[in-house]
Design a protein around this motif. Sequence first.
Motif, PDB file in Angstrom:
ATOM      1  N   ILE A  65       0.816  -1.213   0.000  1.00 20.36           N
ATOM      2  CA  ILE A  65       0.000   0.000   0.000  1.00 20.36           C
ATOM      3  C   ILE A  65       0.856   1.273   0.000  1.00 20.36           C
ATOM      4  O   ILE A  65       0.560   2.212  -0.758  1.00 20.36           O
ATOM      5  N   PRO A  66       1.920   1.371   0.800  1.00 20.30           N
ATOM      6  CA  PRO A  66       2.747   2.587   0.744  1.00 20.30           C
ATOM      7  C   PRO A  66       3.317   2.880  -0.641  1.00 20.30           C
ATOM      8  O   PRO A  66       3.278   4.026  -1.107  1.00 20.30           O
ATOM      9  N   GLY A 419      12.934   9.265  -1.530  1.00 22.96           N
ATOM     10  CA  GLY A 419      12.952   9.344  -0.078  1.00 22.96           C
ATOM     11  C   GLY A 419      14.250   9.852   0.515  1.00 22.96           C
ATOM     12  O   GLY A 419      14.237  10.642   1.463  1.00 22.96           O
ATOM     13  N   TRP A 420      15.382   9.422  -0.031  1.00 20.56           N
ATOM     14  CA  TRP A 420      16.679   9.765   0.554  1.00 20.56           C
ATOM     15  C   TRP A 420      17.381  10.905  -0.179  1.00 20.56           C
ATOM     16  O   TRP A 420      17.839  11.860   0.436  1.00 20.56           O
ATOM     17  N   VAL A 421      17.512  10.775  -1.499  1.00 18.11           N
ATOM     18  CA  VAL A 421      18.320  11.729  -2.265  1.00 18.11           C
ATOM     19  C   VAL A 421      17.597  13.066  -2.416  1.00 18.11           C
ATOM     20  O   VAL A 421      18.154  14.127  -2.110  1.00 18.11           O
ATOM     21  N   MET A 428       5.011  14.371  -1.316  1.00 13.53           N
ATOM     22  CA  MET A 428       4.063  13.374  -1.818  1.00 13.53           C
ATOM     23  C   MET A 428       2.974  13.094  -0.780  1.00 13.53           C
ATOM     24  O   MET A 428       1.794  12.923  -1.134  1.00 13.53           O
ATOM     25  N   ARG A 429       3.339  13.058   0.469  1.00 16.74           N
ATOM     26  CA  ARG A 429       2.350  12.851   1.525  1.00 16.74           C
ATOM     27  C   ARG A 429       1.401  14.045   1.609  1.00 16.74           C
ATOM     28  O   ARG A 429       0.189  13.887   1.793  1.00 16.74           O
ATOM     29  N   ARG A 442       2.772   9.751   9.248  1.00 17.06           N
ATOM     30  CA  ARG A 442       4.218   9.593   9.073  1.00 17.06           C
ATOM     31  C   ARG A 442       4.633   8.134   8.965  1.00 17.06           C
ATOM     32  O   ARG A 442       5.760   7.837   8.566  1.00 17.06           O
ATOM     33  N   TRP A 443       3.731   7.217   9.314  1.00 16.25           N
ATOM     34  CA  TRP A 443       4.023   5.803   9.102  1.00 16.25           C
ATOM     35  C   TRP A 443       4.295   5.539   7.620  1.00 16.25           C
ATOM     36  O   TRP A 443       5.146   4.712   7.268  1.00 16.25           O
ATOM     37  N   TRP A 444       3.582   6.265   6.761  1.00 17.79           N
ATOM     38  CA  TRP A 444       3.763   6.091   5.313  1.00 17.79           C
ATOM     39  C   TRP A 444       5.169   6.547   4.903  1.00 17.79           C
ATOM     40  O   TRP A 444       5.852   5.849   4.144  1.00 17.79           O
TER      41      TRP A 444
END
Length: 520
Positions: A65-66, A419-421, A428-429, A442-444
């Motif tokens: 799902i994420p 997510g990192w770079v 996106m959230r 924030r779990w996502w």
Amino acid sequence: MSDARSTTAEPAKREEFSGQLGFILSAVGSAVGLGNIWRFPGVAYENGGGAFIVPYLVALLTAGIPILFLDYAVGHRFRGSAPLALRRVKRWLESLGWFQVAICFAIAVYYAVIIAWALSYFVYSFGLQWGDDTAGFFTGTYLQLADVGGADPWFTLDFVPAVLIPLVLVWVAVVVVLAARVAKGLEKVNVVFMPLLLLAFGTLVVRALFLPGAADGLDALFTPNWGAMLDPNVWIAAYSQIFFSLSIAFGIMITYASYRKRRANLTSPGFVVAFANSGFEVFAGLGVFAALGFLAHEQGVAVAELEGLSGPILAFVTFPAIVSQMPVGWLFGALFFGSLVMAGFTSLLSILQVVSASFQEKFGWTRRQASVRIGVVAGVLSVGAFSTTTGLIALDTVDQWANNIGIVASAVVTTVVIGWVLRRTEEMRFHLNGVSTIPVGRWWSFCIVVLGPVVLTAMLVSRIVTLITEGYEGYASWYLAVMGWGVVALFVVAALVLSRMRWRVAPDDFVAWPTYGGKS
């Protein structure tokens, strides 16, 4: 070079799904494919039976799902197919989008062949033409499989008419549907086929549950082996099943989300799609193992002693054997292979939509031009490579590398870069929460930034090591280098070349909505 300044042409108004139901049915049609029917039951049985549901649900909630939501957010926020949307995230990410397009193209080329097999067997069902030796019929009479590595070469151009004819029909149907607009072609097929699939497969499951020995099959599937929970490979199998089943991380859901209206809800339909897909997998498990229990009962053996509990052998060898021993077996066979055709065809459409949309946007092709050109090229390759006496070996090899190396590598790069770079996860959230009724917390972000990359990297490294050290199915190492690693290398080359080519319509004249105030 891919210099958008070479043209000032205005982009055409983007096509859209007619509404939320059309999108959900189309997304479910993409997710529910051949693997739901022939892969999940076998994977669950081999990895703890009923206990497998625990890692399966964990994988669904922490990765499936994420990453599905991440695809939705990218496609919907940046309004494009994978290359265009990812370019709008960061210009140099366009090559990742084309890598995903290359994967889709390769998968479509061989996936159509399996649909052609199912179409042939749908016709064969009415006369039970496979006889008593279903294995001999599939590999010998039907596929005319060459003795590669023995008397026959690894590559031949000896075409098999029984495969060639239905394969051509499949490609003609694909071109016709894709040439229509999203709402009139792609969406309408899913709106018709998804209810029909549920009806046909539901009838099959109900019939299977009342066969002698069905309870033994269900016991074999659902009896939990809790000790399997301590095996890391079981957890990797669960994440793999969720990952491949949901059509995530190789451009499909990015493209589909881009066809949603600006203010369309994303998370609620996403949950519906994810749980509908998983629900169908469990539902398929009921039908498949009830039928296997019947076959074991008829042969006087335990379910564990049966061969071919998953994959093409389950579909085209084991199931015909079951059908032959059933009362009114022809109807059961027609329902089963008809379900395979519908599930496969809707998934094939979604795969090719990624390719079609990307070329339309990059080169300014019309939908009809893209459908015909891509369909003809893919169809010729499909016929030439996979409708011959060596087609099954080629299909098996390309599928293994495209899925387990190509798609997983794409997912690793996507989550690490975003997510990192680039640190765009919060953007996106923000987008998901800005247009959806069910907010994501924030779990996502944790799943995208930490958990997803770790698990996916473990999957990728494990598979690479296994393929390098153990090979695959005993095939010659030079053959694996060409048809396996060579195909992945072609993905990379295609991605680099296509990303350097000139855009027909300026891709960067775009403002994402809703406006994000954080750092990006």
